[in-house]
Enzyme design. Structure first.
Site, PDB file in Angstrom:
ATOM      1  N   ASP A  30       0.838  -1.190   0.000  1.00  0.00           N
ATOM      2  CA  ASP A  30       0.000   0.000   0.000  1.00  0.00           C
ATOM      3  C   ASP A  30       0.880   1.250   0.000  1.00  0.00           C
ATOM      4  OD1 ASP A  30      -3.218   0.484   0.971  1.00  0.00           O
ATOM      5  OD2 ASP A  30      -1.845   2.190   1.116  1.00  0.00           O
ATOM      6  N   HIS A  97     -12.154  -1.275  -6.764  1.00  0.00           N
ATOM      7  CA  HIS A  97     -11.700  -2.549  -7.346  1.00  0.00           C
ATOM      8  C   HIS A  97     -11.433  -3.426  -6.129  1.00  0.00           C
ATOM      9  CE1 HIS A  97      -9.066  -4.748 -10.499  1.00  0.00           C
ATOM     10  NE2 HIS A  97      -9.046  -5.496  -9.396  1.00  0.00           N
ATOM     11  N   HIS A  99     -10.305  -5.400  -3.145  1.00  0.00           N
ATOM     12  CA  HIS A  99      -8.955  -5.655  -2.651  1.00  0.00           C
ATOM     13  C   HIS A  99      -9.011  -6.080  -1.201  1.00  0.00           C
ATOM     14  CE1 HIS A  99      -9.980  -1.400  -2.167  1.00  0.00           C
ATOM     15  NE2 HIS A  99      -9.283  -1.432  -1.042  1.00  0.00           N
TER      16      HIS A  99
HETATM   17  P1  5GP Z   1      -9.741   1.223   0.578  1.00  0.00           P
HETATM   18  O1  5GP Z   1      -9.841   2.437   1.457  1.00  0.00           O
HETATM   19  O2  5GP Z   1     -10.460   1.415  -0.740  1.00  0.00           O
HETATM   20  O3  5GP Z   1     -10.102  -0.070   1.253  1.00  0.00           O
HETATM   21  O4  5GP Z   1      -8.191   1.069   0.277  1.00  0.00           O
HETATM   22  C1  5GP Z   1      -7.546   1.609  -0.821  1.00  0.00           C
HETATM   23  C2  5GP Z   1      -6.077   1.581  -0.519  1.00  0.00           C
HETATM   24  O5  5GP Z   1      -5.378   1.763  -1.723  1.00  0.00           O
HETATM   25  C3  5GP Z   1      -5.621   2.659   0.454  1.00  0.00           C
HETATM   26  O6  5GP Z   1      -5.035   2.063   1.599  1.00  0.00           O
HETATM   27  C4  5GP Z   1      -4.618   3.470  -0.373  1.00  0.00           C
HETATM   28  O7  5GP Z   1      -3.510   3.907   0.385  1.00  0.00           O
HETATM   29  C5  5GP Z   1      -4.213   2.499  -1.455  1.00  0.00           C
HETATM   30  N1  5GP Z   1      -3.823   3.129  -2.699  1.00  0.00           N
HETATM   31  C6  5GP Z   1      -4.503   4.093  -3.369  1.00  0.00           C
HETATM   32  N2  5GP Z   1      -3.854   4.434  -4.500  1.00  0.00           N
HETATM   33  C7  5GP Z   1      -2.744   3.655  -4.548  1.00  0.00           C
HETATM   34  C8  5GP Z   1      -1.673   3.528  -5.483  1.00  0.00           C
HETATM   35  O8  5GP Z   1      -1.609   4.216  -6.509  1.00  0.00           O
HETATM   36  N3  5GP Z   1      -0.705   2.625  -5.203  1.00  0.00           N
HETATM   37  C9  5GP Z   1      -0.745   1.837  -4.084  1.00  0.00           C
HETATM   38  N4  5GP Z   1       0.261   0.986  -3.903  1.00  0.00           N
HETATM   39  N5  5GP Z   1      -1.749   1.920  -3.186  1.00  0.00           N
HETATM   40  C10 5GP Z   1      -2.727   2.816  -3.411  1.00  0.00           C
HETATM   41 ZN    ZN Z   2     -10.061  -2.162 -11.555  1.00  0.00          ZN
END
Ligand code: 5GP
Ligand code: ZN
Length: 113
Positions: A30, A97, A99
């Site tokens: 992340d 997406h 994850h």
């Molecule tokens: P969510 O909040 O949707 O469960 O988690 C999304 C995660 O994706 C966040 O922890 C954020 O830091 C990570 N993230 C967003 N954009 C990027 C990126 O461009 N590269 C990486 N490695 N992580 C990302």
């Molecule tokens: Zn996607």
């Protein structure tokens, strides 16, 4: 999906710090780690939430879950780790997406879960 940052990472259009990859799954660190070890495991098929997943995508999620112990071991998470899958707005999902967050490398302490 054209606008999806994780699809771009999967396609190699955006760089990432990969820790595991096969034909179905990508795992990468992340960009804003919330623990000493914070890795995202993504199926290589775009869907936002479990509610939108079809049968083939469900199979990819199964493959993610089967592979996670091996990924965790390779990351040195021998004392355990936490998995989180945010689903939608109230859960704070920011990337649409699906994850799976792997969090660990430290005592995760007193938290909600
Ligand atoms: P969510 O909040 O949707 O469960 O988690 C999304 C995660 O994706 C966040 O922890 C954020 O830091 C990570 N993230 C967003 N954009 C990027 C990126 O461009 N590269 C990486 N490695 N992580 C990302
Ligand atoms: Zn996607």
């Amino acid at each position: 999906m054209a606008d999806c940052i994780f699809c771009k990472i999967i396609a190699g259009e955006i760089p990432s710090d990969k820790v595991y990859e096969d034909e179905d799954i990508l795992a990468f660190r992340d960009i804003q780690p919330q623990a000493k070890v914070h890795v995202l495991v993504v199926p290589k098929s775009h869907f936002a939430t479990l509610a939108e997943m079809d049968e083939e995508q469900a199979e990819l999620v199964r493959k993610c879950m089967v592979k996670i112990p091996e990924i965790a071991k390779s990351l040195g998470l021998s004392n355990g780790y936490r998995l989180i899958i945010n689903q939608g707005k109230d859960a704070g999902q920011t990337v649409h997406h699906l994850h799976i967050h792997i969090l660990g490398g430290q005592d995760m302490g007193e938290k909600m879960l």
